[in-house]
Design an enzyme around this catalytic site. Sequence first.
Site, PDB file in Angstrom:
ATOM      1  N   CYS A   1      35.799  32.868  36.609  1.00 17.24           N
ATOM      2  CA  CYS A   1      36.321  31.609  37.141  1.00 17.24           C
ATOM      3  C   CYS A   1      35.941  30.530  36.133  1.00 17.24           C
ATOM      4  CB  CYS A   1      35.802  31.323  38.547  1.00 17.24           C
ATOM      5  SG  CYS A   1      34.074  30.884  38.619  1.00 17.24           S
ATOM      6  N   GLN A   2      36.008  29.282  36.516  1.00 14.95           N
ATOM      7  CA  GLN A   2      35.733  28.225  35.545  1.00 14.95           C
ATOM      8  C   GLN A   2      34.241  28.090  35.245  1.00 14.95           C
ATOM      9  OE1 GLN A   2      38.268  26.726  33.909  1.00 14.95           O
ATOM     10  NE2 GLN A   2      36.728  25.841  32.583  1.00 14.95           N
TER      11      GLN A   2
END
Length: 133
Positions: free
Chosen positions: A93-94
Amino acid sequence: MKFIIDHIFTVALVLISGGALLWPALQPRGKRASPLHVTQVINRGKATIVDVRTTEEFAKGHLRDAKNIPLADLATRIGELDKSKSRSVVIVCQTGARADKAARQLAAAGFDDVVSLDGGLSAWQAAGLPVTK
């Protein structure tokens, strides 16, 4: 001891606030892997990469050969990953927070080797590793 009894509410407040500060550190996060370790797993060819960011975030840049399944859709689309149960699954994910949630979902679904990229795509890019669009 007399101080504790005389100031029971203050002592209770201190203990409760201390516990609240420690709670996130004590939560199980699952296995995490550094960008270097993830690179090694990818180079061995034994990994499936699942990016749980939104479609818009994924379009801005992602790891090569990553499969985009947003975290909100993971529960309904987990069947798409059944062929990967015997392989290592790397969740991206980020920043790593959503990846931890996804890793727990996959582990509960019977995936044996699930790791989340520690620091997410931000750490990957900070390490100077490539992304594709």
